[in-house]
Each structure stands twice: as C-alpha cells, then as structure tokens.
Design an enzyme around this catalytic site. Structure first.
Site, mmCIF file in Angstrom:
data_model
loop_
_atom_site.group_PDB
_atom_site.id
_atom_site.type_symbol
_atom_site.label_atom_id
_atom_site.label_comp_id
_atom_site.label_asym_id
_atom_site.label_seq_id
_atom_site.Cartn_x
_atom_site.Cartn_y
_atom_site.Cartn_z
ATOM 1 N N ASP A 1 63.453 120.373 -41.134
ATOM 2 C CA ASP A 1 63.915 121.418 -42.043
ATOM 3 C C ASP A 1 62.859 121.604 -43.134
ATOM 4 O O ASP A 1 62.135 120.667 -43.472
ATOM 5 C CB ASP A 1 65.260 121.009 -42.647
ATOM 6 C CG ASP A 1 65.803 122.048 -43.600
ATOM 7 O OD1 ASP A 1 65.874 123.226 -43.206
ATOM 8 O OD2 ASP A 1 66.134 121.689 -44.740
ATOM 9 N N ASP B 1 68.339 117.277 -44.561
ATOM 10 C CA ASP B 1 68.940 116.665 -45.748
ATOM 11 C C ASP B 1 70.229 117.320 -46.205
ATOM 12 O O ASP B 1 70.918 116.786 -47.069
ATOM 13 C CB ASP B 1 67.934 116.698 -46.911
ATOM 14 C CG ASP B 1 67.700 118.113 -47.420
ATOM 15 O OD1 ASP B 1 67.708 119.052 -46.598
ATOM 16 O OD2 ASP B 1 67.518 118.283 -48.639
ATOM 17 N N ASP C 1 72.505 120.960 -42.108
ATOM 18 C CA ASP C 1 71.689 120.282 -41.094
ATOM 19 C C ASP C 1 72.498 119.294 -40.261
ATOM 20 O O ASP C 1 72.011 118.822 -39.231
ATOM 21 C CB ASP C 1 70.530 119.526 -41.768
ATOM 22 C CG ASP C 1 69.592 120.454 -42.513
ATOM 23 O OD1 ASP C 1 69.402 121.590 -42.050
ATOM 24 O OD2 ASP C 1 69.065 120.046 -43.565
#
Length: 361
Positions: free
Chosen positions: A21, A220, A224
């Site tokens: 990410d 995080d 996600d």
C-alpha cells in the site's frame, strides 16, 4: 518483527511478489498541503473553510492534513451537516446551507461536476507527485488542494533489496495513476495498480495469485485488512490499525518497510537450515542404523557399540544445533545512517570596549 506462527515464517521463504500500500506504508502517512488553487473567483480562505468543515468529519490522512492546514492559518471554523462518507471517493456534506463535495475525480463524476480549466491544473499536480483533492460547491468545481506525502527514508532501499531477492514489487493504491506512477518511479517499483477502491484490493491480490504467484501484502489500514487476509502472507505495519495487525501473519514492529526484505531473508534462511538439518539427520540415520543392526558385521566386521552410538547421537544433535545457530551469520539489510546534521558555527565572541579588537580606529 513478529511472526505470529510457524506457517508465516515458512510462507515468507516462498514469496514471489510483494504488494505494498502507498499511504502509510511506502510513505510516511503524514501528507501536507502544498497548493490551494481556486476557481470561479472564490477566495482561498473561503474554499479552505468549507473544505475543512467537511474533512473534519473524515478519518482519512488527507482529510487530517487539510484540517491541520486550516488550523495553522487560524481560520474560522464551520460546521458540517448531513455528512456522507463515500469510500474510495471522498465525502459530501452541507456547510452554511451549501452542498460541498470533496474528493477525487470519480466523486466529481458521480456528482455531475465538470472540472473545466481545473482539469489541466489537476494533471500538473499529479505529474509532480502530489495528490489533488477536488472541491465542488453547489455542483460547481470550486478548487483544488494539492498534498504531498514524502516516502519513508528506507522505502527505496527496501524495494532494491526485494529485487535482489528476485521478488517483484507492486504498489496498490486508491490514489490517481499519475501520482502513483511518479512515486513508483522514484522508488523503483515494478508495477502500479492505482485508483483501486478499498473493497477491490482483495480482488486485485486474488488476480495476482491466479497467475500462480505467492503474494505478500503489506498494509496498515482498515481498508487493507481484506487484502491482508487474501494474501498468502499478510504483513502489517506496526503503527497501523488494530484490524490490520490482527489480520496479518507478520507484524513489522518498527513500521519500517526495510523489514519486509529482512523477513523474507529470515524465512529463506530458516527454511534452508531446516532442510540442511533434515538432510543430515536422514543421512546419518541411513548410515548408522544398518551398522547398529549388525548388517555389515559378517562382511566387514563393522559394529557400533552402544556407548559409541550414544556419543554419535549426541554429536548429531550438536551438529544440528550449531547449524541452526549459524542463522546469526545471515546477512540482513541495514538502514543507511541518518544524514549528519550540519556543523554548528561557534557563536561569535562579543567584542567589548577596551578589548584588543574593539578599540577605536
């Protein structure tokens, strides 16, 4: 780093692709406002006041950055009613009787807002690696707010270390493609998957897995968590949300992306030692058991006395233990030292009347 179970350690040894990410993982997750562009003769302070009123109700890092910027300018605050969060797009609300929409291009398309001249300015911001947040008031484009989020100090090195392991790197983000590709090129990332809705991240991981690749996902946030669960190995940033940490099989306690290649090296080194020890044990027993059973005594007179067998077995255990301890010699990536602070100049010595350099000339 924390491996939650042995399966996570073993999986780390066979990863082919690492998906990361962007915000909060590869970048610091602390964006700052860099540009405020208005349209239609609207004042900058008025635009910020309306946008901050909407973003104050949101939990997104970009929203928090805009709110901090408005507070730093000591602007009068406004309250938002009828707030609606649109996941992956932005948010809408009513502020001072006006409908305000704040978000990305998809939100503007949903609201039927034409960007007009702002479209070119938005592309300029994206080409410079900045995220452009679009604001519309009463169905008309009102302005752009550019934000920049600096990459973490070790992100580029982490990508290089993954390449050294033969691992492909992928950036997965909901940000616009131009901004994502700018950051990916800066860090050396192989593939960019941009403009992904939060609910679609897990599907993108599944697509990579259908190609036969074993995939690790690094993230995080709450958004996600489904992707972390879908991946063969979920890796959570230690400073992330509780949901992400609970879902992942590996937690990076230092929130340092350089720990990702470190974890893969530890996994590969551990699996290699396990195979070496297993090979030694099988080979040792394949040789020692027939001797102990007296198979070679008639032909060679070779026997294994009980006390010698006991010592040999102890020696085998010692060899396996020493082989495991050799993991300490595993070469792991090291972060570069922080840049040295510029030398401080010594304060000038005050010159007083009557001193050798202070007399009249």
């Amino acid at each position: 780093m924390l491996f939650k179970n042995a399966a996570a350690l073993e999986t780390a040894a066979s990863i082919h692709t690492v998906v990361m990410d962007k915000t909060g993982t590869l970048t610091r997750g602390e964006p700052e406002v860099t540009d405020v562009i208005t349209a239609g003769g609207r004042q900058e302070d008025e635009l910020l006041r309306l946008v901050a009123a909407v973003e104050r109700e949101s939990e997104h890092p970009l929203a928090a950055a805009i709110v901090r910027h408005s507070r730093a300018r000591s602007m009068a605050s406004a309250s938002a009613q009828e707030f609606v969060n649109v996941p992956g797009h932005g948010a809408t609300a009513t502020v001072d009787g006006r409908r305000v929409a704040v978000g990305n291009r998809r939100l503007m398309e949903r609201e039927g807002v034409e960007l007009g001249p702002l479209a070119a300015r938005r592309d300029e911001l994206a080409a410079g690696g900045r995220t452009a947040v679009i604001a519309a008031v009463d169905g008309r484009a009102a302005g752009l707010i550019g934000l920049a989020d600096a990459p973490r100090q070790t992100s580029a090195q982490a990508v290089a270390e993954l390449h050294a392991l033969g691992v492909e790197t992928v950036m997965l983000t909901g940000d616009n493609r131009a901004t994502a590709e700018h950051i990916a090129a800066r860090l050396g990332i192989d593939t960019v998957i941009a403009e992904v809705l939060p609910g679609d991240k897990a599907a993108k991981i599944a697509e990579l897995q259908r190609d036969g690749r074993r995939v690790a996902m690094v993230g995080d946030g709450v958004n996600d968590a489904p992707a972390l669960a879908q991946a063969d190995l979920g890796i959570a940033i230690g400073a992330g949300t509780d949901v992400a940490i609970e879902t992942a099989g590996l937690v990076l306690m230092r929130s340092d992306p350089l720990d990702v290649p470190t974890a893969l090296r530890i996994g590969r080194g551990t699996l290699r030692k396990m195979r070496q020890s297993l090979g030694w044990a099988i080979g040792y027993n394949a040789l020692a058991l027939p001797i102990a059973a007296g198979v070679f005594e008639p032909a060679l007179g070779l026997v294994l006395r009980p006390e010698i067998a006991a010592l040999s077995m102890s020696g085998s255990s010692v060899i396996v233990a020493l082989n495991a301890l050799a993991l300490k010699r595993l070469r792991l990536p090291e972060a570069p030292p922080p840049p040295a602070a510029p030398p401080q100049k010594a304060p000038a010595r005050p010159v007083t009347a009557g001193s050798p350099s202070g007399g009249a000339r």
